[in-house]
Design a protein around this motif. Structure first.
Motif, PDB file in Angstrom:
ATOM      1  N   ALA A  94      -6.555  -6.318 -12.450  1.00 17.47           N
ATOM      2  CA  ALA A  94      -5.481  -7.102 -11.846  1.00 17.47           C
ATOM      3  C   ALA A  94      -4.121  -6.659 -12.360  1.00 17.47           C
ATOM      4  N   ALA A  95      -4.022  -6.417 -13.671  1.00 15.36           N
ATOM      5  CA  ALA A  95      -2.754  -5.998 -14.267  1.00 15.36           C
ATOM      6  C   ALA A  95      -2.347  -4.605 -13.794  1.00 15.36           C
ATOM      7  N   VAL A  96      -3.323  -3.692 -13.721  1.00 14.71           N
ATOM      8  CA  VAL A  96      -3.018  -2.340 -13.258  1.00 14.71           C
ATOM      9  C   VAL A  96      -2.575  -2.372 -11.800  1.00 14.71           C
ATOM     10  N   ARG A  97      -3.261  -3.140 -10.977  1.00 13.54           N
ATOM     11  CA  ARG A  97      -2.884  -3.227  -9.563  1.00 13.54           C
ATOM     12  C   ARG A  97      -1.479  -3.809  -9.406  1.00 13.54           C
ATOM     13  N   CYS A  98      -1.167  -4.777 -10.228  1.00 10.27           N
ATOM     14  CA  CYS A  98       0.144  -5.412 -10.151  1.00 10.27           C
ATOM     15  C   CYS A  98       1.262  -4.418 -10.476  1.00 10.27           C
ATOM     16  N   ALA A  99       1.026  -3.548 -11.462  1.00 15.83           N
ATOM     17  CA  ALA A  99       2.047  -2.603 -11.899  1.00 15.83           C
ATOM     18  C   ALA A  99       2.070  -1.315 -11.082  1.00 15.83           C
ATOM     19  N   ALA A 100       1.027  -1.057 -10.311  1.00 14.53           N
ATOM     20  CA  ALA A 100       0.893   0.218  -9.610  1.00 14.53           C
ATOM     21  C   ALA A 100       1.835   0.315  -8.415  1.00 14.53           C
ATOM     22  N   PRO A 101       2.173   1.543  -8.011  1.00  7.68           N
ATOM     23  CA  PRO A 101       2.961   1.733  -6.790  1.00  7.68           C
ATOM     24  C   PRO A 101       2.162   1.289  -5.572  1.00  7.68           C
ATOM     25  N   PRO A 102       2.828   0.987  -4.459  1.00 10.35           N
ATOM     26  CA  PRO A 102       2.142   0.421  -3.278  1.00 10.35           C
ATOM     27  C   PRO A 102       0.927   1.219  -2.808  1.00 10.35           C
ATOM     28  N   ALA A 103       1.039   2.543  -2.761  1.00 13.95           N
ATOM     29  CA  ALA A 103      -0.093   3.344  -2.277  1.00 13.95           C
ATOM     30  C   ALA A 103      -1.315   3.172  -3.162  1.00 13.95           C
ATOM     31  N   ALA A 104      -1.111   3.126  -4.481  1.00  9.03           N
ATOM     32  CA  ALA A 104      -2.230   2.965  -5.405  1.00  9.03           C
ATOM     33  C   ALA A 104      -2.784   1.551  -5.359  1.00  9.03           C
ATOM     34  N   ARG A 105      -1.922   0.560  -5.128  1.00  4.53           N
ATOM     35  CA  ARG A 105      -2.397  -0.825  -5.090  1.00  4.53           C
ATOM     36  C   ARG A 105      -3.433  -1.020  -3.993  1.00  4.53           C
ATOM     37  N   ARG A 106      -3.273  -0.317  -2.903  1.00  2.00           N
ATOM     38  CA  ARG A 106      -4.240  -0.463  -1.812  1.00  2.00           C
ATOM     39  C   ARG A 106      -5.630  -0.011  -2.241  1.00  2.00           C
TER      40      ARG A 106
END
Length: 219
Positions: free
Chosen positions: A79-91
């Motif tokens: 959850a923390a990594v997804r929150c901090a990641a750029p939009p393309a990676a969050r997907r």
């Protein structure tokens, strides 16, 4: 490396101090959950110092330690990594977060139904929690935590994920019965690398609109 109550207490205090430094240097609130990870892992090591002092057993300290190590980290990290990641990676990290949530449900059920016991084994601590499908849950746990770092889209987090993955393999090979305890100890120490990540993060308010939150993929 020799583990003991003193070693866990000193390491925990040091890592928690780094966690405070990370949190106070955050310039984008999306980075806060990941920046706070050393604070959580430092507290985790301090809890294990209490487990040492109590001689193991199935007391509250062992249960708190297991709650942090198993269900909490399984969902916190992705959850923390997804929150901090750029939009393309969050997907692409959404799947790993969902895996973390599912893994957390299984681990939380195991901890809740108990018993959770800790056994002092020389210079390590072995924790026992009855898992109905241990191979599946451990695989889901490592994919959610280490995998999210590897797919974060951030070069520094990728390095941290690679180190965590190598460490997990080494801990399993050297201390199979104490795998969770030893891997969490190494993860706590490695989490100080997040201070460098936080320190180098740009202030999103100072970035051009087209670069906001996307610069992490190229650093």
């Amino acid at each position: 490396m020799c583990w003991s109550a003193t070693a866990d207490l000193v390491a925990g205090a040091g890592v928690a101090t780094v966690g405070v430094a990370c949190v106070t240097r955050v310039r984008d609130r999306r980075d806060l959950p990941l920046a706070a990870l050393p604070l959580l892992l430092g507290a985790h090591q301090i809890v294990e110092a209490v487990v040492w002092d109590s001689g193991g057993g199935s007391g509250p300290a062992a249960v708190v330690w297991a709650v942090i190590a198993l269900p909490l980290l399984a969902v916190w990290v992705p959850a923390a990594v997804r929150c901090a990641a750029p939009p393309a990676a969050r997907r692409r990290l959404t799947f790993l977060l969902a895996l973390g949530v599912a893994t957390t449900a299984g681990l939380a059920a195991a901890v809740a139904t108990g018993p959770v016991t800790a056994e002092i084994r020389g210079h390590t601590v072995g924790y026992s929690v009855h898992l109905s499908h241990p191979a599946v849950l451990v695989a889901g746990y490592l994919l959610a935590t280490v995998g999210s770092l590897l797919l974060s889209g951030d070069r520094r987090l990728l390095v941290l994920g690679a180190l965590a993955g190598v460490g997990a393999a080494a801990c399993f090979a050297l201390w199979r019965l104490e795998f969770v305890s030893t891997w969490c100890a190494f993860a706590a120490v490695w989490s100080v690398l997040l201070f460098d990540w936080v320190r180098r993060r740009p202030d999103s308010a100072q970035l051009p609109p087209d670069r906001t939150r996307s610069s992490g993929a190229t650093r």
